[in-house]
Design a protein around this motif. Structure first.
Motif, PDB file in Angstrom:
ATOM      1  N   ILE A  53       0.843  -1.192   0.000  1.00  0.00           N
ATOM      2  CA  ILE A  53       0.000   0.000   0.000  1.00  0.00           C
ATOM      3  C   ILE A  53       0.878   1.242   0.000  1.00  0.00           C
ATOM      4  O   ILE A  53       1.816   1.359   0.792  1.00  0.00           O
ATOM      5  N   LEU A  54       0.576   2.156  -0.895  1.00  0.00           N
ATOM      6  CA  LEU A  54       1.202   3.481  -0.920  1.00  0.00           C
ATOM      7  C   LEU A  54       0.155   4.516  -0.531  1.00  0.00           C
ATOM      8  O   LEU A  54      -0.977   4.467  -1.006  1.00  0.00           O
ATOM      9  N   GLU A  55       0.511   5.457   0.348  1.00  0.00           N
ATOM     10  CA  GLU A  55      -0.334   6.617   0.565  1.00  0.00           C
ATOM     11  C   GLU A  55       0.545   7.862   0.673  1.00  0.00           C
ATOM     12  O   GLU A  55       1.582   7.851   1.335  1.00  0.00           O
ATOM     13  N   LEU A  56       0.122   8.921  -0.014  1.00  0.00           N
ATOM     14  CA  LEU A  56       0.786  10.214   0.083  1.00  0.00           C
ATOM     15  C   LEU A  56       0.052  11.052   1.130  1.00  0.00           C
ATOM     16  O   LEU A  56      -1.157  11.245   1.023  1.00  0.00           O
ATOM     17  N   VAL A  57       0.765  11.532   2.137  1.00  0.00           N
ATOM     18  CA  VAL A  57       0.128  12.285   3.207  1.00  0.00           C
ATOM     19  C   VAL A  57       0.846  13.609   3.420  1.00  0.00           C
ATOM     20  O   VAL A  57       1.951  13.842   2.928  1.00  0.00           O
TER      21      VAL A  57
END
Length: 359
Positions: A53-57
């Motif tokens: 999983i990739l998430e940009l925060v």
């Protein structure tokens, strides 16, 4: 794809992509954009037994190379939802959610009642009964592009606005994943590149101290609760439809971080699960959470119990001119945290609060 390959591909792609966007669009197409362009500050890369999983925060008014945070979780559902039971949506194969809201039926109702600013970011809706938000079936990609996730489990609520996230099955080769990212990027309008958001707001709003400190991995270690609330007061009032903020009220020997009085006369009792500093008798103590969410949720329930007594409410009214009955319980967490349910408590990260404010 091994987790090390996943890290390598994302570091390569997002570094080149975001740097290119920052060096081109805000300069050459400044007058064509809806407003200032905001950039992510961190890549959260999560490994589960079957999914990466990739998430940009984080939100930043200036491009800086995204930091990388790696973590492991037991399942992809644990990352994207709370609860255990019927899912709102099952996601086989490839799935794309863009400018959308995914919510349980109870969560969608809560948006109407509790978060007035959310009406401006809901977009396309995917709503259904259930206590688990998403269930991932075998497949390759699920992409969440500017998507509001509203989880509920019993009487708990978790609100999380996703700038950009991808869940990819670990059977997918690294080269095909990179091709997917590049194809998805190429298909987007030139003035709306993936991983960024451009909002029609006054640029001056983004130059104030409150916006500088909304990326919660930095800048808080030496901030006191009172200092944080003083700096971010307008953002909190705006996001929750409130007219008054009471900082660190004394409920007998209990000390919540704040009380918000909303325009409709209701109240929110809140606590910051952030790396801020408490001050007691002139001494500073950094907050440490051994059991994230659960410890703070237990504190919030204690405050609610205190306010069930008429004499206690009367004292609060006398001290702070707020008449609090049956308050909502709110916990604010760092934007990059994955959290578990907390009975009777609303859990909202700061990126989501900021997005509601900017809406």
């Amino acid at each position: 794809m091994k987790p090390t390959e996943f890290v390598k591909v994302n570091t390569q792609f997002w570094g080149e992509h975001l740097k290119g966007v920052a060096g081109h669009l805000p300069v050459s197409h400044r007058t064509e954009l809806p407003g200032p362009m905001l950039f992510p500050r961190m890549m959260v890369l999560t490994e589960t037994p079957d999914w990466n999983i990739l998430e940009l925060v984080g939100l930043s008014r200036e491009y800086r190379t995204p930091e990388v945070r790696r973590q492991k979780l037991g399942s992809v559902e644990e990352y994207f939802g709370v609860g255990d039971g019927t899912a709102v949506m099952t996601l086989p194969g490839e799935n794309l959610f863009k400018d959308a809201t995914i919510a349980t039926t109870a969560g969608r109702q809560a948006l109407e009642e509790r978060f007035p600013a959310a009406a401006n970011v809901i977009g396309e809706e995917y709503v259904g009964p259930g206590e688990e938000l998403l269930q991932f079936a075998p497949g390759n990609y699920s992409t969440f592009d500017r998507t509001l996730l509203v989880h509920t489990a019993g009487d708990s609520l978790r609100l999380h606005w996703v700038n950009f996230a991808i869940a990819i099955h670990r059977s997918e080769p690294a080269d095909k994943y990179l091709d997917f990212l590049q194809s998805y990027s190429n298909a987007r309008p030139h003035l709306d590149p993936i991983g960024t958001i451009s909002l029609p707001i006054d640029p001056a709003v983004l130059k104030a101290d409150p916006f500088e400190s909304t990326y919660l991995a930095h800048g808080l270690q030496d901030s006191t609760v009172d200092g944080f609330l003083d700096t971010h007061e307008q953002i909190l009032l705006s996001a929750f439809g409130a007219t008054k903020l009471v900082r660190e009220p004394a409920l007998g020997e209990l000390h919540p971080d704040f009380i918000l009085e909303r325009a409709d006369g209701s109240h929110i009792v809140g606590r910051l699960e952030l790396p801020v500093v408490d001050t007691t008798n002139g001494k500073k103590r950094r907050r440490v959470f051994r059991l994230p969410v659960q410890e703070s949720a237990a504190e919030l329930v204690t405050y609610a119990e205190y306010l069930k007594t008429a004499d206690n409410r009367s004292q609060l009214k006398s001290k702070y001119d707020v008449d609090v009955t049956d308050p909502r319980l709110l916990l604010i967490v760092p934007s990059q945290e994955t959290v578990t349910p907390a009975a009777g408590v609303e859990v909202v990260d700061y990126d989501t609060i900021l997005r509601l404010h900017l809406a």
